[in-house]
Structures are given as structure tokens and as C-alpha cells.
Write a protein that holds these residues in place. Structure first.
Motif, PDB file in Angstrom:
ATOM      1  N   GLY A  83       0.829  -1.194   0.000  1.00  0.00           N
ATOM      2  CA  GLY A  83       0.000   0.000   0.000  1.00  0.00           C
ATOM      3  C   GLY A  83       0.864   1.244   0.000  1.00  0.00           C
ATOM      4  O   GLY A  83       2.096   1.175   0.030  1.00  0.00           O
ATOM      5  N   THR A  84       0.220   2.400  -0.010  1.00  0.00           N
ATOM      6  CA  THR A  84       0.933   3.668  -0.126  1.00  0.00           C
ATOM      7  C   THR A  84       1.231   4.314   1.216  1.00  0.00           C
ATOM      8  O   THR A  84       1.873   5.363   1.274  1.00  0.00           O
ATOM      9  N   THR A  85       0.788   3.692   2.329  1.00  0.00           N
ATOM     10  CA  THR A  85       1.036   4.231   3.663  1.00  0.00           C
ATOM     11  C   THR A  85       1.599   3.129   4.557  1.00  0.00           C
ATOM     12  O   THR A  85       1.344   1.940   4.321  1.00  0.00           O
ATOM     13  N   PRO A  86       2.360   3.495   5.607  1.00  0.00           N
ATOM     14  CA  PRO A  86       2.931   2.477   6.483  1.00  0.00           C
ATOM     15  C   PRO A  86       1.891   1.619   7.184  1.00  0.00           C
ATOM     16  O   PRO A  86       2.115   0.433   7.413  1.00  0.00           O
ATOM     17  N   ILE A  87       0.733   2.191   7.521  1.00  0.00           N
ATOM     18  CA  ILE A  87      -0.326   1.429   8.179  1.00  0.00           C
ATOM     19  C   ILE A  87      -1.319   0.961   7.114  1.00  0.00           C
ATOM     20  O   ILE A  87      -2.040   1.772   6.517  1.00  0.00           O
ATOM     21  N   ARG A  91      -7.159  -0.319   4.924  1.00  0.00           N
ATOM     22  CA  ARG A  91      -6.992   0.405   3.672  1.00  0.00           C
ATOM     23  C   ARG A  91      -6.960  -0.559   2.495  1.00  0.00           C
ATOM     24  O   ARG A  91      -6.522  -1.695   2.616  1.00  0.00           O
ATOM     25  N   GLU A  92      -7.412  -0.087   1.357  1.00  0.00           N
ATOM     26  CA  GLU A  92      -7.404  -0.911   0.146  1.00  0.00           C
ATOM     27  C   GLU A  92      -5.965  -1.092  -0.333  1.00  0.00           C
ATOM     28  O   GLU A  92      -5.246  -0.120  -0.560  1.00  0.00           O
ATOM     29  N   PRO A  93      -5.500  -2.352  -0.469  1.00  0.00           N
ATOM     30  CA  PRO A  93      -4.126  -2.566  -0.936  1.00  0.00           C
ATOM     31  C   PRO A  93      -3.963  -2.196  -2.414  1.00  0.00           C
ATOM     32  O   PRO A  93      -4.915  -2.262  -3.186  1.00  0.00           O
ATOM     33  N   THR A  94      -2.750  -1.792  -2.773  1.00  0.00           N
ATOM     34  CA  THR A  94      -2.441  -1.506  -4.182  1.00  0.00           C
ATOM     35  C   THR A  94      -1.972  -2.748  -4.912  1.00  0.00           C
ATOM     36  O   THR A  94      -1.845  -2.741  -6.144  1.00  0.00           O
ATOM     37  N   GLY A  95      -1.721  -3.821  -4.183  1.00  0.00           N
ATOM     38  CA  GLY A  95      -1.271  -5.063  -4.786  1.00  0.00           C
ATOM     39  C   GLY A  95      -0.835  -6.043  -3.724  1.00  0.00           C
ATOM     40  O   GLY A  95      -1.019  -5.809  -2.515  1.00  0.00           O
ATOM     41  N   GLU A  96      -0.263  -7.145  -4.170  1.00  0.00           N
ATOM     42  CA  GLU A  96       0.164  -8.191  -3.253  1.00  0.00           C
ATOM     43  C   GLU A  96       1.344  -8.937  -3.858  1.00  0.00           C
ATOM     44  O   GLU A  96       1.351  -9.256  -5.050  1.00  0.00           O
ATOM     45  N   LEU A  97       2.352  -9.210  -3.032  1.00  0.00           N
ATOM     46  CA  LEU A  97       3.492 -10.025  -3.437  1.00  0.00           C
ATOM     47  C   LEU A  97       3.315 -11.417  -2.848  1.00  0.00           C
ATOM     48  O   LEU A  97       3.206 -11.568  -1.629  1.00  0.00           O
TER      49      LEU A  97
END
Length: 243
Positions: A83-87, A91-97
């Protein structure tokens, strides 16, 4: 204080219930065809799994993504939300590894927020050797009440001089590190001033400079943020998610 910044970075995991001291590892590699730095902080849970937090930084663009997740014991199956923030909680994730973290490597597939395959990734803890590295650097950087200056000279992988200063306003506290001792270090260069260590890593287009255990060289509210040095000798702040 503003936090900038794939590097992966240092940082303290959120919500860790581990019995062991958190460990930080740095890995260099690719996300798709983009050179990327990954910094992970791990703590072992009671069931043997690893709780992971950290970030990656895409070096060509300095795009930064924070990650958290877990790695299973023994086989190392690993899932990291990004995601775009540390917490990331709530929040909606931007992706997943999703991949395998084992033996100093982390590789697998990056997925988009809808679960679609995006690109493969592969990271390793093996950084390039810097035995032939040489540079004379004198640069400054500042952001949001923090300023720093770094000057060093290295010839054929050997330290000639190093001085790193920083100051924090409005507190007025500062750090001053002058390193004279060089230590054996695999995958980079490491210099020491008492307990304080300054490490250089080769990231390709950048050299990353970071400090560890340097509180004795700093005022109570001062610190040394990691820096990226480009090929021209200019530096920019590489800010971790926490100090």
C-alpha cells in the motif's frame, strides 16, 4: 515529519507479538524489469511463522510501497500486502506479493488489487561487491525540519575520509559522525566510529548510505536518515517509515 520513499530502507513492525528481537534484512532485485530495493523487518511468532513489515522502492522512479504480511515456517511461503502508507490495516491494498522467502532469496508473482497477475519479482540478499569502488562525495539534503551533509572519499574500496552531519529543527539537536575504521563487510563497504556503523551498498544507479547504532553520536532528538547518492554525487533522502 514527512516520510519519503524501491528499496527497500529503518523500521519497527506494527502489532508484533513475537518472542524474538525483530531482524531487518535488505534485498536487491527486480519487480518486472525494474530494479528494486526491498527492506523487510521480521519477527518470529509463537507458531514459528514470521511476521513481516517494511517497504520496497522502485529505483528508476523512486516509487515507494509499504508492505506487511507473513511467511510460513520451514518452506517460507510468503504473502505481503502492499500500500501507499505504512499502516495498511483498513486500507485498500495496491497489490500483493506472493512467493517464497528462503535461503536469502524472495521470488514469486506480484498481483494487482483485483487478484490479476501483474509481474514476476525476484530479490536476493546478495549485493554487489564494492572492492573497486571509488568516489569523492560532498552533498547536502533537507526536508521538513531535517537537514544533512555528507562528505566521504573512497579509493579502490578503501576509506580515506568520512564525515556525516545532520540537524533537526526546531529542537536544534544534531549528529556528527567521523569514521576512521573500516570493517570487513560482504556486499558493500562498512565504516565505524565506536559503536556507530555507516554502510554503503551498490544499488546500480545509486549508492545507498545508512547508519546504525549511532545514538552516541547524536543529540537526544537527532538521527541520520539513509541517503541515496547518484552517479553525479548528488544525494537525496531515503526516508524509512519510522526511526
Amino acid at each position: 515529519m514527512t516520510r519519503i520513499w524501491v528499496l527497500i530502507i529503518l523500521f519497527i513492525p506494527h502489532g508484533v507479538s513475537s518472542q524474538e528481537k525483530p531482524e531487518t534484512r535488505e534485498l536487491i532485485g527486480q519487480v518486472g524489469n525494474r530494479s528494486t530495493l526491498l527492506v523487510l523487518h521480521s519477527a518470529r511468532e509463537a507458531d514459528g511463522s514470521l511476521r513481516l513489515t517494511g517497504e520496497y522502492i522502485v529505483l528508476p522512479t523512486l516509487l515507494r510501497r509499504f508492505v506487511d504480511g507473513e511467511s510460513s515456517p520451514e518452506i517460507g511461503v510468503t504473502t505481503l500486502r502492499e500500500g501507499t502508507t505504512p499502516i495498511l490495516f483498513g486500507r485498500e491494498p495496491t497489490g500483493e506479493l506472493r512467493g517464497t522467502l528462503r535461503g536469502g532469496t524472495f521470488k514469486g508473482m506480484r498481483y494487482g488489487p483485483g487478484g490479476q497477475e501483474r509481474e514476476r519479482f525476484e530479490f536476493s540478499e546478495e549485493f554487489p561487491a564494492m572492492a573497486e569502488y571509488g568516489a569523492t562525495v560532498h552533498c547536502e539534503a533537507r526536508d521538513a525540519g531535517y537537514s544533512t551533509s555528507l562528505a566521504y572519499a573512497v579509493e579502490a574500496g578503501k576509506l580515506k575520509s568520512l564525515e556525516w552531519r545532520s540537524s533537526v529543527s526546531p529542537a536544534g539537536h544534531s549528529c556528527n559522525v567521523t569514521a576512521a575504521e573500516q570493517r570487513a563487510f560482504k556486499g558493500g563497504l562498512q565504516f565505524a566510529s565506536g559503536r556507530c556503523n555507516v554502510t554503503l551498498r551498490d544499488l546500480g544507479d545509486y549508492v545507498r548510505v545508512s547508519a546504525e547504532s549511532c545514538s552516541e553520536r547524536c543529540g537526544s532528538q537527532a538521527y541520520l536518515e539513509p541517503l541515496l547518492i547518484d552517479r553525479r554525487g548528488d544525494c537525496r533522502l531515503l526516508r524509512p517509515e519510522t526511526r
